[in-house]
Scaffold this motif. Sequence first.
Motif, PDB file in Angstrom:
ATOM      1  N   MET B   1      50.599  73.787 131.956  1.00 18.87           N
ATOM      2  CA  MET B   1      50.977  72.398 132.239  1.00 18.87           C
ATOM      3  C   MET B   1      51.621  71.741 131.021  1.00 18.87           C
ATOM      4  O   MET B   1      51.167  71.867 129.901  1.00 18.87           O
ATOM      5  CB  MET B   1      49.741  71.578 132.640  1.00 18.87           C
ATOM      6  N   GLU B   2      52.680  71.034 131.283  1.00 24.33           N
ATOM      7  CA  GLU B   2      53.332  70.292 130.220  1.00 24.33           C
ATOM      8  C   GLU B   2      52.773  68.869 130.221  1.00 24.33           C
ATOM      9  O   GLU B   2      52.330  68.369 131.249  1.00 24.33           O
ATOM     10  CB  GLU B   2      54.830  70.245 130.467  1.00 24.33           C
ATOM     11  N   ASP B   4      54.632  66.266 128.665  1.00 25.12           N
ATOM     12  CA  ASP B   4      55.682  65.254 128.581  1.00 25.12           C
ATOM     13  C   ASP B   4      55.947  64.714 129.979  1.00 25.12           C
ATOM     14  O   ASP B   4      55.555  65.299 130.971  1.00 25.12           O
ATOM     15  CB  ASP B   4      56.956  65.803 127.946  1.00 25.12           C
ATOM     16  N   GLY B   5      56.646  63.584 130.061  1.00 29.22           N
ATOM     17  CA  GLY B   5      56.919  63.003 131.359  1.00 29.22           C
ATOM     18  C   GLY B   5      55.757  62.168 131.865  1.00 29.22           C
ATOM     19  O   GLY B   5      55.837  61.564 132.923  1.00 29.22           O
ATOM     20  N   ASN B   7      53.339  59.052 132.356  1.00 24.16           N
ATOM     21  CA  ASN B   7      53.633  57.616 132.338  1.00 24.16           C
ATOM     22  C   ASN B   7      52.812  56.852 131.333  1.00 24.16           C
ATOM     23  O   ASN B   7      53.156  55.753 130.944  1.00 24.16           O
ATOM     24  CB  ASN B   7      53.365  57.028 133.727  1.00 24.16           C
ATOM     25  N   PHE B  71      57.848  53.764 131.492  1.00 23.09           N
ATOM     26  CA  PHE B  71      57.737  55.223 131.458  1.00 23.09           C
ATOM     27  C   PHE B  71      58.617  55.760 130.334  1.00 23.09           C
ATOM     28  O   PHE B  71      59.397  55.035 129.727  1.00 23.09           O
ATOM     29  CB  PHE B  71      58.142  55.812 132.800  1.00 23.09           C
ATOM     30  N   THR B  72      58.485  57.054 130.090  1.00 21.54           N
ATOM     31  CA  THR B  72      59.250  57.701 129.038  1.00 21.54           C
ATOM     32  C   THR B  72      60.709  57.798 129.452  1.00 21.54           C
ATOM     33  O   THR B  72      61.030  58.324 130.510  1.00 21.54           O
ATOM     34  CB  THR B  72      58.703  59.109 128.796  1.00 21.54           C
ATOM     35  N   LEU B  73      61.578  57.293 128.597  1.00 18.85           N
ATOM     36  CA  LEU B  73      63.000  57.282 128.910  1.00 18.85           C
ATOM     37  C   LEU B  73      63.633  58.511 128.279  1.00 18.85           C
ATOM     38  O   LEU B  73      63.872  58.542 127.074  1.00 18.85           O
ATOM     39  CB  LEU B  73      63.609  55.996 128.337  1.00 18.85           C
ATOM     40  N   LYS B  74      63.837  59.523 129.061  1.00 21.39           N
ATOM     41  CA  LYS B  74      64.365  60.776 128.526  1.00 21.39           C
ATOM     42  C   LYS B  74      64.977  61.600 129.652  1.00 21.39           C
ATOM     43  O   LYS B  74      64.804  61.276 130.829  1.00 21.39           O
ATOM     44  CB  LYS B  74      63.252  61.580 127.835  1.00 21.39           C
ATOM     45  N   THR B  75      65.700  62.644 129.269  1.00 22.09           N
ATOM     46  CA  THR B  75      66.162  63.601 130.273  1.00 22.09           C
ATOM     47  C   THR B  75      65.065  64.649 130.446  1.00 22.09           C
ATOM     48  O   THR B  75      64.232  64.840 129.566  1.00 22.09           O
ATOM     49  CB  THR B  75      67.457  64.298 129.821  1.00 22.09           C
ATOM     50  N   PRO B  76      65.052  65.351 131.594  1.00 21.43           N
ATOM     51  CA  PRO B  76      64.016  66.365 131.783  1.00 21.43           C
ATOM     52  C   PRO B  76      64.056  67.414 130.669  1.00 21.43           C
ATOM     53  O   PRO B  76      65.110  67.693 130.081  1.00 21.43           O
ATOM     54  CB  PRO B  76      64.378  66.972 133.142  1.00 21.43           C
ATOM     55  N   LYS B  77      62.896  67.983 130.421  1.00 21.25           N
ATOM     56  CA  LYS B  77      62.747  69.042 129.417  1.00 21.25           C
ATOM     57  C   LYS B  77      63.808  70.134 129.581  1.00 21.25           C
ATOM     58  O   LYS B  77      64.020  70.633 130.694  1.00 21.25           O
ATOM     59  CB  LYS B  77      61.360  69.654 129.614  1.00 21.25           C
ATOM     60  N   THR B  79      66.951  69.834 129.256  1.00 22.06           N
ATOM     61  CA  THR B  79      68.271  69.308 129.627  1.00 22.06           C
ATOM     62  C   THR B  79      68.660  68.243 128.609  1.00 22.06           C
ATOM     63  O   THR B  79      67.816  67.744 127.867  1.00 22.06           O
ATOM     64  CB  THR B  79      68.279  68.662 131.027  1.00 22.06           C
TER      65      THR B  79
END
Lengths: 513, 513
Positions: B1-2, B4-5, B7, B71-77, B79
């Motif tokens: 399990m990761e 990141d992402g 909330n 929430f975390t403002l990012k692109t998916p892991k 990418t």
Amino acid sequence: METDGSNVAGGDEIQELKSKIKLQGEKVRALKSLKTDQGTVDAEIATLLDLKKQLASITGEDGSAKSKSKFTLKTPKGTRDYNEKEMAIREKVFSTIVSVFKKHGAVTIDTPVFELKEILSGKYGEDSKLIYDLDDQGGEKCSLRYDLTVPFARFLAMNGSQYQNIKRYQIAKVYRRDQPAMTKGRMREFYQCDFDIAGVYDPMIADSEVVKIMCECLTALDIGEYIVKINHRKILDGIFQICGVPDASIRPISSAVDKLDKLPWEDVKKEMTEEKGLDPNIADRIGEYVKLKGNKELLDKLFLDQSLISNINAKTGLNDMVLLFKYLEIFGESKDGNQIVRKTKKDSDELDETTVGVGSIAAGGRYDNLVGMFVSNKKGNIPCVGVSIGVERVLSILLQKVALEQVKANEVEVYVMAVADGLLEDRMKICSELWDAGIKAEFMYKNKPKLQPQFSVCDRDQIPFAVIIGRDELNRGEVRIKDMRSKEQGEGGGASIKRSDMVNELKKRLGKA
Amino acid sequence: METDGSNVAGGDEIQELKSKIKLQGEKVRALKSLKTDQGTVDAEIATLLDLKKQLASITGEDGSAKSKSKFTLKTPKGTRDYNEKEMAIREKVFSTIVSVFKKHGAVTIDTPVFELKEILSGKYGEDSKLIYDLDDQGGEKCSLRYDLTVPFARFLAMNGSQYQNIKRYQIAKVYRRDQPAMTKGRMREFYQCDFDIAGVYDPMIADSEVVKIMCECLTALDIGEYIVKINHRKILDGIFQICGVPDASIRPISSAVDKLDKLPWEDVKKEMTEEKGLDPNIADRIGEYVKLKGNKELLDKLFLDQSLISNINAKTGLNDMVLLFKYLEIFGESKDGNQIVRKTKKDSDELDETTVGVGSIAAGGRYDNLVGMFVSNKKGNIPCVGVSIGVERVLSILLQKVALEQVKANEVEVYVMAVADGLLEDRMKICSELWDAGIKAEFMYKNKPKLQPQFSVCDRDQIPFAVIIGRDELNRGEVRIKDMRSKEQGEGGGASIKRSDMVNELKKRLGKA
């Protein structure tokens, strides 16, 4: 549940498909005889063809079920391949659009095809059910992008300090799990060509350039006549207020007005009154306004409507429209085609393609608060305005105008062939020389190809020149160059020239010297 | 399990990330001091930076947890976004590659980003676990494409009757759920630039053109020195046979040999003998062969190896190699860099980038039976050979060579500005004239911009020319044209010319006349 994609083609499935095809055929004939709009008919024909394809894929030539061991060989529902001729046209469409975007100073960015699911959540209202999610394989929850606007807003929110002002374009695929019966020819995977201007500017300047750009694109694409419909959310708000729509009804009544592109006024009124309980007198008053269509003259007329311009929303909207029309006139785009049409969306000024109906090929608008949804500090918000061109619709118009079989998909300029003995290594050597000189060239991958198949390739691929070699000529240090578009010299023809002059002669003939 | 992402940024999460960052930092320092290969170090640095980014995204400037509502403002892991300067370089890379592909007569096709899951099943062995599946939202089961080869084979199987011969290229993104620790800098979303030749031809002709094309691309991209390693599956099969590898061990022993790019021979031998139970004498005999590296001279030497050329597989493979080297010589590509290296993949001749190791930027090979996996009739099979260029690796090499801030991302040629009074409408009018003439032009979206910010835009965007207008000059029917690259005339400078000559003068200066 959909039934396509199944691995097993049983007799039941074949029977079911056959009866579906029969029903669908009747539906298409009925729609045609009712003179339904072409978009709807096309969509139903597409569904019919899809059903027929499914049937063909699970039955043999005699109509009986194929071996169960092979699965259905197809692309997923709502997606398609593009072959080399379709691609040649699509690339021309893209390069036309990009050259307009670049002329206006746009840069391009790229974002991933999927975003964190929470980025897309809450951005598309009830259309959110059309979002494709990735399977939960551990880790983040992701979804395929539904458009290019939300990812652009996310990009601005992430990098806002460097991008207070940006004109960006992005041409990329987006994904929507639309049902075929709902989509009317729309694909589940399709391209959007987006141009957006982000930043705080004086009113309507960027807006007018966006409209200008869209018009330049559509004109350059040569798709024929088009109409640009322009609305202003505040004008509609004002209309609702002066007509007496209760605040609680504004959203449902807006969504009814949205349907005016597809439905006659009578049906829209019925929805307002019978379904949504609006006083019929109020509906009639709205009807007086929303039925109006026109250009600058309509604006002038509306300014004489005292009850309308006494409303602050309506007046602000009308003033903006005057400015927009003035700028469009300067840009040479304020022709009869620019109509003021009152429409709205639930949550924004945006007039997107989902609301414009089947016939629209481009749509856009302001989204002043979207970036702000991603940032905690309101100062991080960046207002935006932009347009999205739906290239599938443009392509389908262009594909009707060209004979696909006549499209030259490859760009080969010279075919290197031998009259006898194969001479493979000599053909390879000559090709290599041509490549080194930047000339697009091919030869046949055979040791000893016959002459006729080599000529056939030239014909099929519309290759303008051939270099023809024979053993005797090579020994004399010569090759022949033949213009394949003129047949007068016969198959043995072509001008003999010195091998050492070959590259220069071809460059001259190809206009590359 | 990761993790990141998520909330919610709790104190625990921050502590966990901080200790992960500490450990990762130690790992990077250790690898550096051990002089581990750069690819591995880069990958671990990327992981470190990713962790730091995650921490930054969930903490405020003072290091404490941010509000839980955002929430975390990012692109998916795995990418990333590409900004406008990176895109300018990427587009140059693509156009360089495409022009080589087109010179060799290639056409392009497009396939959907996802395929039916069953199309991809069984094509990638144990790497199948890296395939992204779409969520089951009803209907077909779909997966994101893992490469462009299987979709191309599916396309050929579906349309085989029209495509007995095709040279096609496709440049598109592919998707792999690699774990960062495994990927060594590899992205989960990345581009492949594929060129493939499908059809039945005489031996090694198409193969040699594929190698030629790859070399032309890499040379044109100016990435510096590179080595092309060439193998032949049948040579390795022959080596295994003459060394006495039992048939049942051929697959596991092949996969051990595959690791020679990353591991020293001693480790590979250990895997063969200790893990896979091979007789150490047989392993040593294999070692004598697989340690050999060389070019055409090595081929000559191997032909003197009686035990090797008495094996039918080895002899066939060596004969093919002789032919390939002869053709490459004709194409001018048989330099010292072309090495014969014995490697193999489990199921095919294919030498793909997953087997070549971190340093490889392009890879290819034959896949003669892939199309046949999709058709029930063996006559529907079409043998193929091709190459795939990994553009992310090329980009990272090129990005190291350029100063990104100096890249000109937009192509604006003329900035239209006013010295006083704003003169918005006049600036718009002039811009519109320039656009109509095909000149790339911009103006500032302000009613009354100050002079200095307008000059700053020219500097920032490296815009070569400015059209400067003032009320008096406009009244005289004049504008000034200023070359922004020469500063000698000061901010007020520039040559006054008649308004009616403006477009022609600019076209002349821009080399467009």
